[in-house]
Scaffold this motif. Structure first.
Motif, PDB file in Angstrom:
ATOM      1  N   ARG A   9       0.863  -1.019  -0.180  1.00  0.00           N
ATOM      2  CA  ARG A   9      -0.049   0.040   0.130  1.00  0.00           C
ATOM      3  C   ARG A   9       0.871   1.164  -0.072  1.00  0.00           C
ATOM      4  NH1 ARG A   9      -4.534  -1.989   4.154  1.00  0.00           N
ATOM      5  NH2 ARG A   9      -5.965  -2.968   2.434  1.00  0.00           N
ATOM      6  N   GLU A  10       1.879   1.306   0.805  1.00  0.00           N
ATOM      7  CA  GLU A  10       3.067   2.257   0.927  1.00  0.00           C
ATOM      8  C   GLU A  10       3.580   2.609  -0.383  1.00  0.00           C
ATOM      9  OE1 GLU A  10       6.571   3.894   3.107  1.00  0.00           O
ATOM     10  OE2 GLU A  10       5.368   2.602   4.297  1.00  0.00           O
ATOM     11  N   GLU A  11       4.009   1.591  -1.076  1.00  0.00           N
ATOM     12  CA  GLU A  11       4.464   1.618  -2.305  1.00  0.00           C
ATOM     13  C   GLU A  11       3.739   2.136  -3.336  1.00  0.00           C
ATOM     14  OE1 GLU A  11       6.392  -1.522  -5.932  1.00  0.00           O
ATOM     15  OE2 GLU A  11       6.639  -1.916  -3.664  1.00  0.00           O
ATOM     16  N   ASN A  12       2.536   1.800  -3.469  1.00  0.00           N
ATOM     17  CA  ASN A  12       1.567   2.170  -4.591  1.00  0.00           C
ATOM     18  C   ASN A  12       1.236   3.629  -4.025  1.00  0.00           C
ATOM     19  OD1 ASN A  12      -0.641   2.519  -5.978  1.00  0.00           O
ATOM     20  ND2 ASN A  12      -2.257   1.117  -4.759  1.00  0.00           N
ATOM     21  N   ILE A  17       2.438   9.254  -6.370  1.00  0.00           N
ATOM     22  CA  ILE A  17       3.048  10.673  -6.188  1.00  0.00           C
ATOM     23  C   ILE A  17       4.027  10.814  -7.518  1.00  0.00           C
ATOM     24  CG2 ILE A  17       4.600  11.918  -4.800  1.00  0.00           C
ATOM     25  CD1 ILE A  17       2.931  10.686  -2.442  1.00  0.00           C
ATOM     26  N   ALA A  18       4.563   9.787  -7.766  1.00  0.00           N
ATOM     27  CA  ALA A  18       5.852   9.877  -8.691  1.00  0.00           C
ATOM     28  C   ALA A  18       5.166  10.281  -9.994  1.00  0.00           C
ATOM     29  CB  ALA A  18       6.659   8.585  -8.760  1.00  0.00           C
ATOM     30  N   LEU A  19       4.132   9.147 -10.456  1.00  0.00           N
ATOM     31  CA  LEU A  19       3.237   9.567 -11.932  1.00  0.00           C
ATOM     32  C   LEU A  19       2.709  11.009 -11.765  1.00  0.00           C
ATOM     33  CD1 LEU A  19       1.332   6.184 -12.300  1.00  0.00           C
ATOM     34  CD2 LEU A  19       3.279   7.004 -13.402  1.00  0.00           C
ATOM     35  N   LYS A  20       2.264  11.460 -10.786  1.00  0.00           N
ATOM     36  CA  LYS A  20       1.776  12.846 -10.768  1.00  0.00           C
ATOM     37  C   LYS A  20       2.735  13.732 -10.978  1.00  0.00           C
ATOM     38  CE  LYS A  20      -1.065  16.159  -8.360  1.00  0.00           C
ATOM     39  NZ  LYS A  20      -1.454  16.488  -6.903  1.00  0.00           N
ATOM     40  N   SER A  21       3.889  13.678 -10.421  1.00  0.00           N
ATOM     41  CA  SER A  21       5.017  14.643 -10.362  1.00  0.00           C
ATOM     42  C   SER A  21       5.620  14.556 -11.953  1.00  0.00           C
ATOM     43  CB  SER A  21       6.052  14.109  -9.479  1.00  0.00           C
ATOM     44  OG  SER A  21       5.793  14.385  -8.225  1.00  0.00           O
ATOM     45  N   ARG A  22       5.499  13.369 -12.482  1.00  0.00           N
ATOM     46  CA  ARG A  22       6.089  13.259 -14.050  1.00  0.00           C
ATOM     47  C   ARG A  22       5.062  14.111 -15.042  1.00  0.00           C
ATOM     48  NH1 ARG A  22       8.701   7.979 -16.326  1.00  0.00           N
ATOM     49  NH2 ARG A  22       8.101   9.000 -18.304  1.00  0.00           N
ATOM     50  N   LYS A  57      11.935  22.127  -4.557  1.00  0.00           N
ATOM     51  CA  LYS A  57      11.966  20.682  -5.600  1.00  0.00           C
ATOM     52  C   LYS A  57      11.587  21.179  -6.971  1.00  0.00           C
ATOM     53  CE  LYS A  57      10.841  17.686  -1.412  1.00  0.00           C
ATOM     54  NZ  LYS A  57      10.098  16.709  -0.932  1.00  0.00           N
ATOM     55  N   VAL A  58      12.100  20.251  -7.811  1.00  0.00           N
ATOM     56  CA  VAL A  58      11.713  20.223  -9.132  1.00  0.00           C
ATOM     57  C   VAL A  58      10.098  20.431  -9.290  1.00  0.00           C
ATOM     58  CG1 VAL A  58      11.975  19.423 -11.361  1.00  0.00           C
ATOM     59  CG2 VAL A  58      13.959  19.575 -10.204  1.00  0.00           C
ATOM     60  N   ARG A  59       9.664  19.470  -8.854  1.00  0.00           N
ATOM     61  CA  ARG A  59       8.107  19.193  -8.743  1.00  0.00           C
ATOM     62  C   ARG A  59       7.536  20.446  -8.421  1.00  0.00           C
ATOM     63  NH1 ARG A  59       4.906  18.611  -4.856  1.00  0.00           N
ATOM     64  NH2 ARG A  59       6.565  17.632  -3.386  1.00  0.00           N
ATOM     65  N   GLU A  60       7.683  21.113  -7.397  1.00  0.00           N
ATOM     66  CA  GLU A  60       7.254  22.618  -6.949  1.00  0.00           C
ATOM     67  C   GLU A  60       7.394  23.580  -7.916  1.00  0.00           C
ATOM     68  OE1 GLU A  60       8.097  23.384  -2.873  1.00  0.00           O
ATOM     69  OE2 GLU A  60       7.815  21.181  -2.354  1.00  0.00           O
ATOM     70  N   VAL A  61       8.507  23.423  -8.606  1.00  0.00           N
ATOM     71  CA  VAL A  61       8.975  24.352  -9.666  1.00  0.00           C
ATOM     72  C   VAL A  61       8.116  24.152 -10.613  1.00  0.00           C
ATOM     73  CG1 VAL A  61      10.835  25.364 -11.338  1.00  0.00           C
ATOM     74  CG2 VAL A  61      11.418  24.808  -8.673  1.00  0.00           C
ATOM     75  N   ALA A  62       7.822  23.004 -11.230  1.00  0.00           N
ATOM     76  CA  ALA A  62       7.237  22.777 -12.388  1.00  0.00           C
ATOM     77  C   ALA A  62       5.522  23.214 -11.881  1.00  0.00           C
ATOM     78  CB  ALA A  62       7.006  21.294 -12.577  1.00  0.00           C
TER      79      ALA A  62
END
Length: 82
Positions: A9-12, A17-22, A57-62
């Motif tokens: 569940r934690e990995e999910n 989050i990683a997909l949303k960041s991408r 963070k790059v995600r926040e800049v984006a």
């Protein structure tokens, strides 16, 4: 068994989050590419530079770049086609 389920569940959550960041980073790269006529690698490099310069963070800049873009008026389609 319960530990494995908890770990999965934690990995999910982390993968989501990683997909949303991408997605957000891809949108920001697209904005930079369109605005500055640059390639994807250079656009990502600029995001990284902004991240390092601001210690954000790059995600926040984006996210900020995408939000700012949404506030700009849409270009006139006739002018673009014409």
């Amino acid at each position: 068994m319960a530990d494995e389920l908890s770990r999965l569940r934690e990995e999910n959550v982390h993968l989501r989050i990683a997909l949303k960041s991408r997605d957000i980073i891809g949108q920001a790269k697209g904005i930079l590419m369109e605005r500055h006529g640059i390639e994807a690698d250079e656009a990502f490099g600029r995001l990284v530079e902004m991240s390092q310069d601001t210690n954000v963070k790059v995600r926040e800049v984006a996210e900020n770049l995408v939000e700012l873009r949404a506030d700009l008026p849409q270009p006139d389609a006739d002018r673009l086609l014409g």
